[in-house]
Write a protein that holds these residues in place. Sequence first.
Motif, PDB file in Angstrom:
ATOM      1  N   UNK A   1     -25.900   0.876   0.051  1.00 57.43           N
ATOM      2  CA  UNK A   1     -25.866   1.758   1.228  1.00 57.43           C
ATOM      3  C   UNK A   1     -24.736   2.784   1.134  1.00 57.43           C
ATOM      4  N   UNK A   2     -23.547   2.311   0.854  1.00 59.38           N
ATOM      5  CA  UNK A   2     -22.389   3.204   0.775  1.00 59.38           C
ATOM      6  C   UNK A   2     -21.275   2.501   0.027  1.00 59.38           C
ATOM      7  N   UNK A   3     -20.222   3.232  -0.251  1.00 62.86           N
ATOM      8  CA  UNK A   3     -19.064   2.675  -0.938  1.00 62.86           C
ATOM      9  C   UNK A   3     -17.812   2.827  -0.090  1.00 62.86           C
ATOM     10  N   UNK A   4     -16.925   1.869  -0.263  1.00 65.01           N
ATOM     11  CA  UNK A   4     -15.575   1.966   0.286  1.00 65.01           C
ATOM     12  C   UNK A   4     -14.647   2.161  -0.901  1.00 65.01           C
ATOM     13  N   UNK A   5     -13.890   3.241  -0.908  1.00 62.09           N
ATOM     14  CA  UNK A   5     -12.960   3.530  -1.990  1.00 62.09           C
ATOM     15  C   UNK A   5     -11.545   3.177  -1.562  1.00 62.09           C
ATOM     16  N   UNK A   6     -10.878   2.503  -2.470  1.00 60.47           N
ATOM     17  CA  UNK A   6      -9.469   2.169  -2.245  1.00 60.47           C
ATOM     18  C   UNK A   6      -8.619   3.181  -3.002  1.00 60.47           C
ATOM     19  N   UNK A   7      -7.742   3.869  -2.275  1.00 63.15           N
ATOM     20  CA  UNK A   7      -6.904   4.879  -2.907  1.00 63.15           C
ATOM     21  C   UNK A   7      -5.441   4.495  -2.879  1.00 63.15           C
ATOM     22  N   UNK A   8      -4.707   4.860  -3.922  1.00 65.19           N
ATOM     23  CA  UNK A   8      -3.268   4.634  -4.013  1.00 65.19           C
ATOM     24  C   UNK A   8      -2.619   5.911  -4.530  1.00 65.19           C
ATOM     25  N   UNK A   9      -1.348   6.101  -4.182  1.00 65.34           N
ATOM     26  CA  UNK A   9      -0.661   7.334  -4.549  1.00 65.34           C
ATOM     27  C   UNK A   9       0.136   7.144  -5.848  1.00 65.34           C
ATOM     28  N   UNK A  10      -0.146   8.028  -6.801  1.00 64.65           N
ATOM     29  CA  UNK A  10       0.558   8.001  -8.084  1.00 64.65           C
ATOM     30  C   UNK A  10       1.749   8.937  -8.005  1.00 64.65           C
ATOM     31  N   UNK A  11       2.934   8.410  -8.327  1.00 59.50           N
ATOM     32  CA  UNK A  11       4.152   9.217  -8.331  1.00 59.50           C
ATOM     33  C   UNK A  11       4.264   9.990  -9.639  1.00 59.50           C
ATOM     34  N   UNK A  12       5.111  10.974  -9.715  1.00 56.99           N
ATOM     35  CA  UNK A  12       5.259  11.767 -10.953  1.00 56.99           C
ATOM     36  C   UNK A  12       5.592  10.927 -12.175  1.00 56.99           C
ATOM     37  N   UNK A  13       6.286   9.780 -11.976  1.00 51.41           N
ATOM     38  CA  UNK A  13       6.641   8.952 -13.132  1.00 51.41           C
ATOM     39  C   UNK A  13       5.531   7.974 -13.506  1.00 51.41           C
TER      40      UNK A  13
END
Length: 744
Positions: free
Chosen positions: A136-148
């Motif tokens: 039916x649909x997707x749930x995406x898990x997002x995380x923030x990548x730092x410059x390092x």
Amino acid sequence: MAEHDWPAIIQPVAESFWGEPNKKLSSDKEKKWGSYGSRSINIEKACWFDHEAGEGGNVIELVQREAGLGDDNAAAMAWLEQEGYIEARERPQERRESDPAPEARQEPQPQGGPGDDGRLKWVKGYTYHNSDGDGLYQVLRGQWVLPDGSWRLAKDGQIDKTFRQRRPDGKGGYIWNLDGIGHTIYRHNKVEEAIAAGRPILLPEGEKDADTAVTLGFEASTNSGGAKNWTAELAALFKGADVIILVDNDEVGIAAGEAKAKSLKGIARRIRILNFADHVPNFPVKHDLTNWVEAGGTADELHRIIDSLPDWRPAPPVSKFAAQRGMDLAGSKIVYDWLVKGLIERGGVFIVAGEKQSGKSFFVIDLGMKIALGLGYGKGDQARKVRQGAVIYMASEDRKGVELRYEGWRRDHDVPRDQDVPFVIMGGGDGQKFSLMSDESVDAFIAECLEWEDYYGSLEMIVIDTFSVATEGLDEIHSGEVGKVLGRVNRIADKTGSTVCLVHHMNGEGSRVRGHSSLTANVSQVIEISTLRRPSPNRKMPGEEIKDADNRIIRKALLEKNKNGPNRIAWRFILRQIKLGHDDDGFEITTCVLDTPSSEPDEEQTKTGRLHPAQKLVLDCLVDAVADAGIDMPSGVRVGPQIKKAVPFNVWRAYVRKRWTFKAPENDVEQRNKELVEVMGRTGTALMNAGYMGRDNDKKIVWSLGKERKSVSAMPAAEPPPPLPEAVQRDLEHFSGMPDQVPF
């Protein structure tokens, strides 16, 4: 660009670069970033603008700027494809809707500090199916990548994350919302299979924990969008299931689990709740099933924990009214908060009522000053403990009189003139008029009381004197109107946390507090102030005032009602006059203070068989007259056989006249005659009612019934008069012009 749903894409793309928008400044159509909204997007137009840089454009131009791609449109499209915002063109249009989002590359380790900037990256996709197994649909898990290359951390030290839902748009891209579809449960088809097989289902808060449970050999589910999107429709999908709700170890998680259990009541076959903090010592706050497994938890251990869980029952309600169960109170120390120990409770409302000039204001000022100074209420070892604190006296009726009484109390108790006694007098003068009939007036009064509380550090009692003046225009016998006023009085007590004393009047007969019965029914204590009097032979007339040895009227305070303690407690006092000086015209200024009577006569003397001195003298004269000049009891008089003698009324009267101490001068014969008639009428009736003497009006005779005579007076017994005829005969001649009928 029309082949893609750019309005649905622009917000998640902007969030991937700028983080979460400023919720206070944002709306459904426009999202803003920064403390002052310096960066913004318009969702409907799929455009953005940076006010500080003076730059803006469409989604492609946003990616070009933030990803550092220059003017390369192809590179921007490739970035959108790689990050999963649009479908790659080389992928077939008939791709399975159930396919998960592309797996992330090797997961960086969390090294960044909380609040660091970073770029949002989708790291995991969870596909939701219907009961037939179709995606039916997707749930995406997002995380923030730092410059390092590390992950940005949240304030709790965990990896900062966010979630978004998307569904295929049928054009090779995605629609980034669930409009028209709604949320459902994770692994729907597997849940139905588990229910049919009678296997338990774990219900954690999130897809990651659900997958963890599956790897341990359990069936598991959750719902998309978190606890706020759990509905009764989703609960209905667990009909007949054996559900174990796994809660995150924090207040929000525990509350969400409790709400979920309530929604499953009557639907699921069995409900249990698992919080690892109840089974694992020192289990960290906010941790969950996945954290527990990463720390070494096993499937066998989880089975043992689940088998030990009791069936769920609702948690006690979170009470808005300070509720406590009996089992919580059992065995606990009983503490009752008193303003004056055993007499006046703290934080309530009580009434001090009395007849006019009964001394109620003097009484309340004495009480208030002892509270203000923290002095015991009473004498010596019998003094009751008080709660010390500031007192506010709203003198609605007679401020000058209150000020005078305060000054008298201060001087009499040697309180230094410069001592800041926390006793504040309000009302009257040029100040705002106080009224319990007005919410506005009451609110203003409460506000000032709280200011005085801040000034002195405490506020224990507020006096409103008198209730009738503060409620001008009130229909005191109308329960509805009285109820509204009491509501305002209770508001004063609640908002200030102090005890409120209402100074009020008794009714015309002095038998009860004036006004509707709800007035006394809805307060904690009622203290009635009265003048001590002897029983009156005439019900329509007040009895004689009782005085102490110094000829001061004795007054009585009676605790008529005490909601949470013993009532009918009484104590006596007198008003001792003190001199304060002279005014400009040389006129002496006096006031009174409370003091202890110098003697304690009994106002119930005739009821207890004891006579006051006047009654004893009149009865003694009757007994002596019968002994000296008695005649045989005439026939036809209804009297017991033991009574043999009687005496004519005029003879008895002559004996009384000889011994009585007249107030009128000796040469005022007429006034003395009136005084004698009055005293013999009053005392004769009392002696008749108490069973000391009898009479026959037709034969004009009286007699003693021989009852034992007692007196509270220490006065010596009178010497018997000389035998008739000389002295008595002279008195009889003196009274020849007076009526000879019995005057009672």
